[in-house]
Write a protein that holds these residues in place. Structure first.
Motif, short mmCIF file in Angstrom:
data_model
loop_
_atom_site.label_atom_id
_atom_site.label_comp_id
_atom_site.label_asym_id
_atom_site.label_seq_id
_atom_site.Cartn_x
_atom_site.Cartn_y
_atom_site.Cartn_z
N ILE A 39 44.92 54.56 42.37
CA ILE A 39 45.48 55.92 43.19
C ILE A 39 45.47 56.28 44.31
N SER A 40 44.26 55.69 45.00
CA SER A 40 43.97 55.83 46.59
C SER A 40 45.30 55.18 47.31
N THR A 41 45.68 53.94 46.87
CA THR A 41 46.92 53.28 47.47
C THR A 41 48.10 54.13 47.14
N GLY A 42 48.19 54.98 46.17
CA GLY A 42 49.16 55.83 45.88
C GLY A 42 49.15 56.96 47.12
N VAL A 43 48.14 57.65 46.92
CA VAL A 43 47.80 58.81 47.98
C VAL A 43 48.20 58.14 49.52
N VAL A 110 50.74 44.87 46.87
CA VAL A 110 49.60 45.76 46.74
C VAL A 110 49.79 46.50 45.42
N HIS A 111 51.11 46.55 44.85
CA HIS A 111 51.52 47.01 43.55
C HIS A 111 50.82 46.14 42.26
N HIS A 112 50.27 44.85 42.84
CA HIS A 112 50.23 43.88 41.71
C HIS A 112 48.64 43.67 41.84
N ASN A 118 47.33 50.09 33.40
CA ASN A 118 47.22 51.43 32.86
C ASN A 118 48.09 52.19 33.92
N LEU A 119 48.21 53.46 33.24
CA LEU A 119 49.02 54.39 34.00
C LEU A 119 48.80 54.65 35.59
N SER A 120 47.34 54.52 36.04
CA SER A 120 47.07 54.60 37.34
C SER A 120 47.75 53.55 38.15
N THR A 121 48.04 52.22 37.45
CA THR A 121 48.64 50.99 38.14
C THR A 121 49.94 51.41 38.85
N ALA A 122 50.57 52.26 37.94
CA ALA A 122 52.11 52.58 38.45
C ALA A 122 52.03 53.59 39.80
N LEU A 123 50.77 54.08 40.14
CA LEU A 123 50.82 54.98 41.37
C LEU A 123 50.23 53.92 42.45
N ARG A 124 49.92 52.82 42.15
CA ARG A 124 49.56 51.85 43.26
C ARG A 124 50.74 51.39 43.83
N GLN A 125 51.01 51.66 45.10
CA GLN A 125 52.23 51.60 45.97
C GLN A 125 52.05 51.18 47.17
N PRO A 236 41.70 50.65 49.98
CA PRO A 236 43.15 50.86 49.95
C PRO A 236 43.89 50.36 51.15
N LEU A 237 43.25 50.56 52.37
CA LEU A 237 43.57 50.07 53.71
C LEU A 237 43.72 48.54 53.74
#
Length: 411
Positions: A39-43, A110-112, A118-125, A236-237
């Motif tokens: 979720i951090s990478t998503g934010v 990053v996404h992989h 799980n659904l939090s993985t979807a937010l990993r962008q 996430p950085l």
């Protein structure tokens, strides 16, 4: 309408439902540190996008004005349907080359990186995809798809992809033949040789069936999630720059000038022969696969999780008010988010310097409280000062409760 902005609360509701489904079925598809990292990478991606989305929009608008072969009307239903399908076709090739070329994999990897699914993985962008992804959508501009339609179908495509990141939904019969589903997308996220680099569609799986990149999930080959060169970090950085750093190091070490240039555009994993010989990279044995894990006590996990909620709130604030904030305000907001998520990543990794860095993060709230009204991040008022200082004080109290853990780490 910003579909993504309105969808964010539903994302978190669905994550909560998935956690309940985990408990009901007696399984554990979530780990605190991994979910926070995803979720951090998503934010970070979302807040970075507030500063960089102009790259794609400006190039698209320019191509639409100067290169369009047709002028399609945004009030025609068939234009929307056509654009929706065409967008997914363009996405397929972006996604496919994102797995097949080093420079594009540097962003998409990053996404992989999560070893959970799980659904939090979807937010990993990714936060760096904006650099080159716009190129793949220029055919839509050339064919005259209006900017409003393009932006809307892009959001709808991304929203569709959220629900397929779950292990709770089995194969869906005939639906598997035409659409991306949780089953065929689980295979996409695998690092098993059988599944590697397959199932690239965003909404439609028909592209994979047409172009030979489809692989069905096999009950006899359990999926192992993640990447073949593990990130081994909760930061996430670092997640966003890790593969770029690897490419840069290889390019720097290469003896040939041609190798220094072409490494960026070669197939994923390609390395100059002299570099590969001198600096070999061993891939982990999947038969002995172990997820990356760092021991954390309950108090430390709770402290990080509560701090993380602050940055979710700050990210949401920036998203909601982005159109009314100056560039300076967005940069300051992004900087606060990036610093905070970096420090929390350090805490999740139990680094010896985590305590000192956390104290520095809390101390940075003082200049933030002063600068924010100056650049217009929020209005000048005593409430802002009281709120930020109160938050800092409560954080120090929480940090004091975790002192034994941090002290042991720092020693």
């Amino acid at each position: 309408m910003d579909f993504i902005l309105y969808a964010v609360p539903f994302f978190f509701v669905l994550i909560a439902i998935e956690l309940l489904a985990d408990r009901w079925r007696g399984v554990s598809n979530y780990r605190v540190a991994d979910a926070i990292n995803s979720i951090s990478t998503g934010v970070l991606s979302t807040t970075t996008g507030l500063l960089t989305k102009g790259v794609g929009l400006v190039t698209y608008a320019f191509a639409l004005e100067h290169l369009a072969l047709f002028e399609l009307a945004a009030d025609r239903v068939w234009v929307w349907v056509f654009a929706f399908v065409l967008y997914d076709f363009c996405y397929y090739w972006l996604h496919r080359l994102g797995h097949e070329r080093n420079i594009l994999w540097a962003a998409h990897s990053v996404h992989h990186q999560s070893e959970d699914y799980n659904l939090s993985t979807a937010l990993r962008q990714t936060s760096t995809g904006f650099l080159l992804s716009w190129i793949f959508y220029l055919p839509m501009a050339v064919l005259g798809v209006p900017l409003l339609v393009f932006v809307s179908v892009a959001a709808l495509n991304l929203l569709y992809q959220f629900w397929v990141h779950t292990r709770h939904i089995p194969k869906l019969g005939w639906f598997e033949w035409f659409f991306v589903t949780p089953s065929n997308h689980r295979a996409h996220h695998a690092q098993n040789a059988l599944y590697m680099d397959r199932n690239y569609g965003g909404v439609f799986i028909i592209w994979d069936r047409l172009f030979g990149s489809f692989q069905e999930e096999d009950d006899n080959e359990p999926v192992i999630f993640g990447v073949t060169t593990p990130l081994a970090s909760w930061n996430p950085l670092w997640a966003n720059v890790q593969f770029y750093v690897q490419l840069w190091d290889d390019a720097r070490r290469a003896g040939s000038g041609w190798d220094k240039l072409r490494i960026w555009f070669m197939p994923t994993g390609w390395r100059p022969a002299d570099v590969a010989a001198k600096y070999p990279m061993n891939k982990p044995d999947l038969s002995q696969f172990r997820k990356f894990e760092v021991p954390l006590d309950g108090r430390q996990q709770l402290y990080v999780a509560l701090q993380f909620c602050v940055y979710i709130a700050l990210g949401s604030y920036l998203m909601n008010l982005a159109l009314h904030l100056s560039t300076a305000a967005l940069v300051l907001g992004w900087g606060a988010v990036a610093l905070g998520l970096f420090v929390l990543g350090v805490a999740l990794e139990n680094r010896p310097w985590a305590l000192k860095l956390e104290l520095l993060r809390l101390a940075s709230n003082l200049p933030l409280a002063w600068l924010a009204p100056v650049v217009g991040l929020w209005p000048a008022s005593a409430v802002g000062w009281v709120g930020l200082l109160s938050y800092s004080l409560l954080s120090l109290i929480g940090l004091y409760c975790c002192r034994n853990r941090f002290t042991r780490l720092a020693s």
